[in-house]
Structure formats: C-alpha cells, structure tokens
Write an enzyme that holds these catalytic residues in place. Structure first.
Site, PDB file in Angstrom:
ATOM      1  CB  ALA A   1      -0.942  -0.008   1.209  1.00 55.24           C
TER       2      ALA A   1
ATOM      3  CB  SER B   1      -2.326  -9.186 -13.577  1.00 57.33           C
ATOM      4  OG  SER B   1      -1.956  -8.498 -14.758  1.00 57.33           O
TER       5      SER B   1
ATOM      6  CE1 TYR C   1       2.862  -9.271 -11.900  1.00 54.23           C
ATOM      7  CE2 TYR C   1       1.954  -9.340 -14.119  1.00 54.23           C
ATOM      8  CZ  TYR C   1       1.919  -8.853 -12.838  1.00 54.23           C
ATOM      9  OH  TYR C   1       0.946  -7.968 -12.470  1.00 54.23           O
TER      10      TYR C   1
ATOM     11  CB  ILE D   1      -2.981   0.530 -13.426  1.00 55.91           C
ATOM     12  CG1 ILE D   1      -4.049  -0.563 -13.600  1.00 55.91           C
ATOM     13  CG2 ILE D   1      -3.454   1.619 -12.467  1.00 55.91           C
ATOM     14  CD1 ILE D   1      -5.307  -0.163 -14.358  1.00 55.91           C
TER      15      ILE D   1
HETATM   16  P1  NAP Z   1       4.155  -0.927  -7.318  1.00 55.96           P
HETATM   17  O1  NAP Z   1       3.793   0.472  -7.631  1.00 55.96           O
HETATM   18  O2  NAP Z   1       5.518  -1.427  -7.643  1.00 55.96           O
HETATM   19  O3  NAP Z   1       3.864  -1.186  -5.754  1.00 55.96           O
HETATM   20  C1  NAP Z   1       4.106  -2.438  -5.187  1.00 55.96           C
HETATM   21  C2  NAP Z   1       3.830  -2.367  -3.716  1.00 55.96           C
HETATM   22  O4  NAP Z   1       4.070  -3.662  -3.128  1.00 55.96           O
HETATM   23  C3  NAP Z   1       4.727  -1.391  -2.971  1.00 55.96           C
HETATM   24  O5  NAP Z   1       4.017  -0.819  -1.920  1.00 55.96           O
HETATM   25  C4  NAP Z   1       5.834  -2.290  -2.443  1.00 55.96           C
HETATM   26  O6  NAP Z   1       6.450  -1.676  -1.322  1.00 55.96           O
HETATM   27  C5  NAP Z   1       5.006  -3.527  -2.057  1.00 55.96           C
HETATM   28  N1  NAP Z   1       5.740  -4.780  -1.966  1.00 55.96           N
HETATM   29  C6  NAP Z   1       6.553  -5.362  -2.886  1.00 55.96           C
HETATM   30  N2  NAP Z   1       7.054  -6.514  -2.406  1.00 55.96           N
HETATM   31  C7  NAP Z   1       6.541  -6.668  -1.153  1.00 55.96           C
HETATM   32  C8  NAP Z   1       6.688  -7.648  -0.134  1.00 55.96           C
HETATM   33  N3  NAP Z   1       7.474  -8.737  -0.310  1.00 55.96           N
HETATM   34  N4  NAP Z   1       6.013  -7.494   1.027  1.00 55.96           N
HETATM   35  C9  NAP Z   1       5.214  -6.410   1.214  1.00 55.96           C
HETATM   36  N5  NAP Z   1       5.046  -5.449   0.305  1.00 55.96           N
HETATM   37  C10 NAP Z   1       5.711  -5.568  -0.868  1.00 55.96           C
HETATM   38  O7  NAP Z   1       3.138  -1.966  -8.011  1.00 55.96           O
HETATM   39  P2  NAP Z   1       1.668  -1.758  -8.631  1.00 55.96           P
HETATM   40  O8  NAP Z   1       1.814  -1.493 -10.060  1.00 55.96           O
HETATM   41  O9  NAP Z   1       0.876  -0.829  -7.784  1.00 55.96           O
HETATM   42  O10 NAP Z   1       1.094  -3.252  -8.473  1.00 55.96           O
HETATM   43  C11 NAP Z   1       0.307  -3.625  -7.355  1.00 55.96           C
HETATM   44  C12 NAP Z   1      -0.385  -4.941  -7.687  1.00 55.96           C
HETATM   45  O11 NAP Z   1      -1.157  -4.766  -8.864  1.00 55.96           O
HETATM   46  C13 NAP Z   1       0.579  -6.093  -7.972  1.00 55.96           C
HETATM   47  O12 NAP Z   1       0.065  -7.288  -7.429  1.00 55.96           O
HETATM   48  C14 NAP Z   1       0.601  -6.161  -9.489  1.00 55.96           C
HETATM   49  O13 NAP Z   1       0.900  -7.456  -9.952  1.00 55.96           O
HETATM   50  C15 NAP Z   1      -0.826  -5.760  -9.809  1.00 55.96           C
HETATM   51  N6  NAP Z   1      -1.007  -5.213 -11.163  1.00 55.96           N
HETATM   52  C16 NAP Z   1      -0.468  -4.020 -11.530  1.00 55.96           C
HETATM   53  C17 NAP Z   1      -0.708  -3.508 -12.819  1.00 55.96           C
HETATM   54  C18 NAP Z   1      -0.193  -2.167 -13.277  1.00 55.96           C
HETATM   55  O14 NAP Z   1      -0.421  -1.802 -14.430  1.00 55.96           O
HETATM   56  N7  NAP Z   1       0.453  -1.386 -12.443  1.00 55.96           N
HETATM   57  C19 NAP Z   1      -1.453  -4.271 -13.736  1.00 55.96           C
HETATM   58  C20 NAP Z   1      -1.972  -5.505 -13.317  1.00 55.96           C
HETATM   59  C21 NAP Z   1      -1.756  -5.958 -12.032  1.00 55.96           C
HETATM   60  P3  NAP Z   1       7.923  -2.122  -0.790  1.00 55.96           P
HETATM   61  O15 NAP Z   1       8.748  -2.380  -2.009  1.00 55.96           O
HETATM   62  O16 NAP Z   1       8.374  -0.965   0.025  1.00 55.96           O
HETATM   63  O17 NAP Z   1       7.699  -3.337   0.031  1.00 55.96           O
END
Ligand code: NAP
Length: 251
Positions: A15, A143, A157, A190
């Site tokens: 988050a 996703s 992934y 996104i």
């Molecule tokens: P992001 O901006 O990279 O954020 C990822 C978040 O997860 C950060 O808060 C990160 O904080 C945390 N995180 C990573 N590894 C972790 C761990 N081992 N334990 C606890 N927290 C952890 O990613 P996002 O794009 O928002 O993606 C969020 C979710 O949406 C993911 O599951 C991703 O697969 C999914 N998703 C994203 C997209 C897109 O277009 N962005 C599309 C489809 C699905 P820290 O690194 O500080 O821990």
C-alpha cells in the site's frame, strides 16, 4: 447504491505505492480504518499521513508478505490498534521482466514468493481476525497478464497471477462456511509511478491499443475493490472483475 466501508478495518499489502496506495486512499476516504503495509515503514507512513490529512484513520506497518511471521505481526498490530480486521486486500506484487530462457531460479522464486506465497501468507495471517468479523472480505489484486493474456518477459509473473486465481477458487469454497468472501480485481495497464517513468511516447502507444484510449488510474482499480469490500457484495464470492478499459476485447 452506496458502497460503504465506514467503521470497517482494512489491511492492505503493497500500500505504499501504486495501486495499493490508491486502494488505501479511496477506502480511507470512504470511512475505513486502514492498515497500510509495505516492507518500508517510511513508505507506509507517507501514505498513512496522506489518509490522515484527508480526515481518515490509518496505521503504517512494515511487513514482508513472503514471511509468515512478519505478516502475523502486521495482523496482530492491526487488531491491537483497531480491534479486528474486516477486509484483507492482498495486493503486494512484483513484476521484474526477463525472457523465459533467462529467468533465474532466484528471480522465479522472488516472483512466486511475493505474488503467490505472499497471497497465502497474507490470508493465513489475517484469517483468525477475519473469522471474528461480521462481514469479512478478501480481495486479491491479480492481473489480466497470466489469467487472460500473455506478455513477453512475464512468463513467471503471468504464472503467479494465474496461480492467484486457482488459489482464489478453492479459498472461496473453503472460507464460505465462515462467511468470508474471496474475490479478485484484474487490472489492465494502470498508470502508476513505475509506468510514468517509461516516458510520454511509450504511454501514448500503450493507450492507443486500449479501446477506451487511456491507461487506467489507481482509483479505477480501487473502486472495484470498494465494491467487493462493501456490504452490497455479500453474496459474491470466487469472482473476478477485469478493470482494463476493454484492453482484452479486440481480436
Ligand atoms: P508498485 O507500484 O511497484 O507497488 C508495489 C507495492 O508492493 C509497494 O508498496 C511495495 O512496497 C510492495 N511490496 C513489494 N514486495 C513486497 C513484499 N514482499 N512485502 C510487502 N510489500 C511488498 O506496483 P503496482 O503497479 O501498484 O502493483 C500492485 C499490484 O497490482 C501487484 O500485485 C501487481 O501485480 C498488480 N497489477 C499491476 C498492474 C499495473 O499496471 N500497475 C497491472 C496488473 C496488475 P515495498 O517495495 O516498500 O515493500
């Protein structure tokens, strides 16, 4: 129809940034008490402060979803601060890119440990508190990549995101007897901080392939989560909601 999460406690993993931050802010605006979880306490605190500044209630926590003890600590801290957990948003995920011939065992394990094992550990850690809630909900962030589409560089992934949906279907059956619903949002492309770094040209090209001609916002995803977390979704379980501006539709 109003979708209300007032006076409910939500624990959101991942988050501190991107989609998780969007979910935290939107659910906070709708009256939920929010436990903001990431591995960085500074990152979690920054989002908790945003929620408080907007008049909401938030607790910053540092925890690693791939470490069960760490997730138990986060769940315990949330219960101590807020008296329980009503909604778990298992959202944390990583998406490093590598051609499948080049994926190392370590890269495979990092993706699986975070995205898939992290989903299990997040659910296990919150389960006792969810069982005590009057309207418990679990919402996963999967996703379109994996369950519906493929993308070069994301074999590991995609496997982890499809795996989340296999987990979801059995979890929904097992937890139905506790009144816990388990659903998932499937985001398309996104606009997050990470994606913005790829530059205007890249973003414009990506947007042009989407029927709605724009990338999604973190709020687009958060509103899907809000529905699954709401009282109105009490009889919906084991389901997925694609939020992608029509991206998966064209032949
Ligand atoms: P992001 O901006 O990279 O954020 C990822 C978040 O997860 C950060 O808060 C990160 O904080 C945390 N995180 C990573 N590894 C972790 C761990 N081992 N334990 C606890 N927290 C952890 O990613 P996002 O794009 O928002 O993606 C969020 C979710 O949406 C993911 O599951 C991703 O697969 C999914 N998703 C994203 C997209 C897109 O277009 N962005 C599309 C489809 C699905 P820290 O690194 O500080 O821990």
């Amino acid at each position: 129809m109003s979708t209300v999460v007032t006076d409910r406690t939500v624990l959101i993993t991942g988050a501190s940034k991107g989609i998780g931050r969007g979910i935290a802010r939107v659910l906070g605006q709708h009256g939920a008490r929010v436990a903001v979880v990431s591995r960085s306490i500074a990152g979690s605190e920054a989002v908790a402060e945003e929620i408080r500044e907007a008049g909401g209630t938030a607790l910053p926590l540092a925890a690693d979803v791939s470490d069960l003890a760490s997730m138990h600590d986060a769940a315990k801290a949330t219960q101590q601060a807020f008296g329980g957990i009503d909604v778990l948003c298992a959202n944390a995920g990583v998406f490093p890119s590598a051609d499948l011939g080049e994926i190392t065992e370590q890269e495979w394990d990092t993706v699986m440990n975070t995205n898939l094992k992290g989903t299990l550990f997040s659910v296990q850690a919150c389960l006792p508190a969810l069982r005590a809630s009057e309207a418990p909900r679990i919402v996963l962030t999967s996703s379109i990549t994996g369950p519906i589409t493929g993308y070069p560089g994301w074999a590991h992934y995609g496997a982890s995101k499809a795996g989340q949906l296999g987990f979801l279907r059995t979890a929904a059956i097992e937890l139905a007897r506790d009144g816990i619903t388990v659903n998932a949002v499937l985001p398309g492309n996104i606009l997050t901080e990470g994606l913005e770094g790829l530059g205007e040209d890249y973003l414009r090209k990506m947007a042009s392939t989407i029927p709605m001609q724009r990338l999604g916002t973190v709020e687009d995803i958060a509103h899907g989560v809000l529905y699954f977390a709401s009282p109105q979704a009490a009889y919906v379980t084991g389901q997925t909601l694609v939020i992608d501006g029509g991206q998966v539709l064209p032949e």
